[in-house]
Design a protein around this motif. Structure first.
Motif, PDB file in Angstrom:
ATOM      1  N   GLN A 166     -23.105  33.828 -26.590  1.00  0.00           N
ATOM      2  CA  GLN A 166     -23.961  33.336 -27.668  1.00  0.00           C
ATOM      3  C   GLN A 166     -23.440  32.010 -28.227  1.00  0.00           C
ATOM      4  O   GLN A 166     -24.149  31.290 -28.929  1.00  0.00           O
TER       5      GLN A 166
ATOM      6  N   LYS B 276     -27.839  24.605 -23.569  1.00  0.00           N
ATOM      7  CA  LYS B 276     -28.945  25.430 -24.042  1.00  0.00           C
ATOM      8  C   LYS B 276     -30.197  24.576 -24.259  1.00  0.00           C
ATOM      9  O   LYS B 276     -31.318  24.999 -23.925  1.00  0.00           O
TER      10      LYS B 276
ATOM     11  N   ASN C  16     -20.483  37.255 -19.861  1.00  0.00           N
ATOM     12  CA  ASN C  16     -21.699  37.130 -19.045  1.00  0.00           C
ATOM     13  C   ASN C  16     -22.957  36.926 -19.893  1.00  0.00           C
ATOM     14  O   ASN C  16     -24.044  36.748 -19.339  1.00  0.00           O
ATOM     15  N   ASP C  17     -22.802  36.971 -21.200  1.00  0.00           N
ATOM     16  CA  ASP C  17     -23.945  36.754 -22.097  1.00  0.00           C
ATOM     17  C   ASP C  17     -23.456  36.061 -23.360  1.00  0.00           C
ATOM     18  O   ASP C  17     -23.459  36.627 -24.460  1.00  0.00           O
TER      19      ASP C  17
ATOM     20  N   ASP D 147     -18.776  38.839 -24.754  1.00  0.00           N
ATOM     21  CA  ASP D 147     -19.320  39.180 -23.444  1.00  0.00           C
ATOM     22  C   ASP D 147     -19.450  37.889 -22.646  1.00  0.00           C
ATOM     23  O   ASP D 147     -20.350  37.084 -22.880  1.00  0.00           O
TER      24      ASP D 147
END
Length: 824
Positions: A376, A353, A373-374, A371
């Motif tokens: 955190q 990141k 695909n996303d 998720d």
């Protein structure tokens, strides 16, 4: 009559008696079962502290008790006498290190004798003497002959003030542990021992050490740090060598999106040479100069990286993968390079990141809250493989072995095991240490000194300035030598050995400390080894104990040690605290053993330190507790002396004539059983002493009766003195003599309890703490209020409940309950 306990005269008298009789010297005796008790030997700083008193008193109680049990007990002491403080004293005061060290050893020897410790001083060793370090050099040469000692260049922690290499553990917050100077890096040629060749064995054999605390075995296991996984090779674009990595997660290989190298990795300089990245990489390296390896590996360190303009290729996907250098990757662990899978490792995720690097998940946990695909944050959850070609749909745990088999089939990797343990860097740029017995010849390279020429002596024509390289470089005579192989001029090694080497085999030297023909006689070592009980601080749980195990295994392999493991049982005693802090000069809470001995005597110091807390727990110093121990010894002394004159003609045989006699016999035999059990099985010195205190109270009760069974009383007092003698030997010798005995308590047989005297009606009672039921106990019925209270308070479970609490009030209801009101 109020007898005065003159501890100073008594202790001096019996210390002279023991020395004159050479009472504690032992030899091998095949007719007797041996027992080897050893406390870790001290550095001769010049003064004993309370930690020493605790450590050595524990060992002394065991040695004395086991001798009385009929064992042939080896209980030696010496000094771990090389080290930097002597060199610092030479710089500061102009005192020769050997003079400073020997003066301190003489002072500490006297202090140890004042404590009444039963050491066989005929076996004493000092690691700084040529008689000792000759054999240290001999052992080093055996390592070299077996290919286990080698020299290589490496960036090391360097203290510019102490002018020496520091181990990672000696660098704290970026500064030298000793002098607080910022520590940098320096490229030096250093000697190493290949302890990594023994890593698997050192790990596996921990299971054999059932007499060691689990905590210590776990600490060693973690330090050795075995990891299983896969070795994988990544091709680097435009470079003729492959990048090797080790991973414990081959199931995530398809998710690799970048690589991170240690800035010191051998490839880095070649990869950036002549490019725009060369200067930034050099600057990045400069910023790491004052970070120790421990700091760089810390979980709290901010992870920083730098792209170096080069790419490698993921061997499973064919994708280009950018190469970074990072401040958290070390050359010494694994291969010095890591593959990064940000979807499944939080450190990699944060780095990705920060530097805007692609994140590819390769495991789907099937959790609606995640998720893939996303993401955190990274996740470690087990699940089904995705984005992993032929392995999609497999459980990732099952895929581990399948992927390893696949990379082996493709010739791009293999199953592998690595260890966190690194080879042992043993070179020190100091004077006051064992000279490394090696010479460099232009024709023959590094060769060992001839064994018949050992020891290689430390020269005396040296200067101690505190500046520059080792003081050995100032000697006009030391460095010039002759090659033992070809006879050409040779240069002698000027580094000395890490002092941890000296303490890695001293326990074997004690078996035959005066042998000048060999390190020790093998038959003598076979009789005494291994150490049955080793005692020392938990701060030595990793390095010293690991190195001692390594040395012993090696010496076993070359036929010198009769055992593979040096220490059968291990006790790690707790620290001595004052006002909640460890005693130290900087805090100003030091209590000097000398002051306590001068005011109360050595026996009081020993009794307090053994009674106040179990050995493995921290001990809080208490002036009131010392006073209480002193009063107790005076009470015992008066009891014995006031009765002794009346009992001179008492017959040896006795029978219990009434209930009072039976009560005394019950308490006496209970105490004998309790003390013996606590010493032999549990090291519960505090509860053993509590049982002796109960016996003293019972004897005072018995002495108050109008009619006394003199034969029984004489026997009970004899037993009392013998039970107390391992804890407080001086006063017990004096009382034993006054009871009419001519021989020392040291070789008296340990009292035996009579099981039949322990048969007494018992009743179950309740123990309460602040009105709440804590224990149900069985105690003798029909006891007086005082005897009932003493019996309950002496119970081990009750003592555990009361540990660290202040007693405010005791409510005693015989045959029913005991309620203790406490604070804290």
């Amino acid at each position: 009559m109020d007898r005065q306990y003159d501890f100073a005269a008594i202790e001096k008298k019996w210390q002279k008696y023991w020395a004159d009789k050479d009472l504690f010297s032992v030899t091998e005796d095949p007719e007797k079962q041996k027992y080897y008790v050893l406390e870790m030997f001290p550095y001769p700083s010049g003064k004993c502290h309370m930690g020493h008193v605790r450590n050595y008193s524990i060992g002394d109680v065991m040695a004395r008790y086991l001798t009385m049990q009929g064992y042939n007990v080896l209980h030696p002491m010496g000094f771990d006498a090389f080290g930097l403080p002597a060199e610092n004293a030479a710089i500061k005061h102009g005192t020769r290190p050997d003079v400073w060290t020997h003066d301190n050893m003489a002072e500490m020897t006297e202090q140890l004798k004042q404590l009444g410790l039963s050491y066989d001083w005929d076996r004493s060793v000092a690691t700084c003497t040529p008689e000792y370090y000759k054999w240290m050099q001999w052992i080093f040469i055996q390592f070299f002959k077996k290919g286990l000692a080698y020299k290589k260049k490496k960036a090391v922690n360097w203290c510019p003030s102490c002018q020496t290499v520091l181990a990672n553990e000696q660098v704290v917050d970026g500064v030298c542990e000793r002098c607080k100077t910022p520590v940098g890096k320096k490229e030096l040629e250093q000697w190493y021992l290949k302890i990594t060749d023994y890593a698997e064995r050192l790990l596996d054999d921990l299971d054999k050490l059932e007499g060691w605390p689990l905590k210590v075995r776990t600490m060693q296991k973690n330090w050795i740090g075995k990891s299983t996984g896969a070795q994988v090779f990544f091709e680097i674009e435009g470079f003729d060598q492959k990048l090797e990595i080790f991973t414990t997660r081959p199931d995530t290989l398809y998710g690799v999106t970048y690589m991170v190298l240690a800035p010191e990795h051998a490839f880095v300089q070649e990869l950036v040479a002549g490019t725009e990245y060369e200067k930034p990489v050099a600057e990045f390296l400069d910023r790491l100069q004052y970070l120790s390896d421990i700091d760089r590996n810390s979980t709290t360190l901010e992870k920083e990286g730098l792209f170096i303009g080069r790419y490698c290729v993921n061997p499973l996907t064919g994708k280009r993968v950018p190469i970074y250098i990072g401040n958290y990757v070390l050359t010494d662990y694994g291969t010095g390079a890591i593959m990064a899978v940000p979807a499944h490792d939080q450190r990699d995720f944060d780095f990705a990141k920060k530097y805007n690097i692609e994140i590819i998940p390769v495991i789907d946990p099937g959790d609606p809250a995640i998720d893939v695909n996303d993401l955190q944050e990274a996740f470690l959850t087990e699940g089904k493989m995705i984005n992993s070609d032929r392995f999609n749909g497999m459980n990732n745990r099952e895929a581990l072995d399948a992927i390893v088999a696949y990379i082996e089939e493709k010739g791009i990797g293999k199953a592998s095991t690595i260890f966190r343990l690194r080879d042992w860097l043993i070179s020190r740029q100091r004077y006051w240490g064992t000279p490394i017995p090696m010479l460099y010849c232009e024709h023959c390279g590094w060769v060992p000194e001839k064994e018949e020429n050992l020891p290689v002596l430390l020269p005396e024509d040296v200067e101690f300035t505190g500046k520059g390289e080792s003081p050995l470089t100032t000697s006009k005579t030391f460095q010039n030598g002759v090659c033992p192989v070809c006879g050409a001029p040779a240069r002698r090694e000027i580094d000395t050995m890490d002092t941890f080497l000296d303490s890695s085999w001293y326990f074997l030297r004690y078996c035959d400390a005066r042998n000048d023909k060999a390190p020790w006689d093998k038959e003598k070592a076979k009789y005494w080894m291994s150490v049955d009980q080793y005692i020392g601080g938990v701060e030595h749980a990793i390095l010293h104990l690991l190195y001692a195990r390594f040395f012993t295994m090696f010496l076993y392999d070359i036929g010198m040690s009769p055992v593979e493991e040096p220490f059968k049982n291990l006790l790690t005693q707790g620290m001595v605290l004052k006002d909640g802090s460890k005693m130290s000069k900087s805090v100003g809470n030091i209590v000097s053993p000398e002051e306590i001995i001068a005011k109360y005597g050595a026996d009081t110091a020993r009794l307090f330190i053994l009674f106040t807390a179990p050995p493995e727990k921290e001990l809080e110093w208490s002036d009131a507790g010392v006073e209480g121990s002193y009063r107790f010894l005076n009470r015992v002394y008066r009891l014995v002396y006031d009765a002794a004159d009346e009992l001179k003609d008492a017959p040896a045989a006795f029978t219990a004539q009434n209930e009072d006699d039976k009560s005394l016999l019950f308490v006496l035999n209970s105490s004998i059983k309790k003390v013996g059990s606590d010493l032999k099985e549990r090291f519960n010195f505090n509860t053993a002493i509590s049982a002796i205190m109960v016996l003293v109270n019972e004897l005072y009760r018995y002495r108050g009766l109008e009619t006394q069974n003199k034969a029984l009383l004489k026997y009970a007092l004899d037993c009392l003195v013998l039970l107390l003698s391992p804890f407080t030997p001086h006063i017990c010798e004096e009382m034993w003599e006054h009871l009419g005995h001519s021989e020392s308590t040291y070789h008296q047989p340990w009292p035996k309890y009579d099981e039949s005297a322990l048969v007494q009606d018992t009743i179950e009672i309740v123990f309460q703490l602040n009105g709440k039921v804590k224990e149900k106990l069985n105690v003798a019925s029909g006891l007086s209020k005082e005897a009932f209270q003493e019996a309950v308070m002496a119970e081990e479970r009750v003592q555990q409940q009361l540990a660290g609490k202040q007693i405010v009030k005791i409510v005693s209801v015989p045959d029913r309950l005991l309620n203790v009101v406490v604070k804290g």
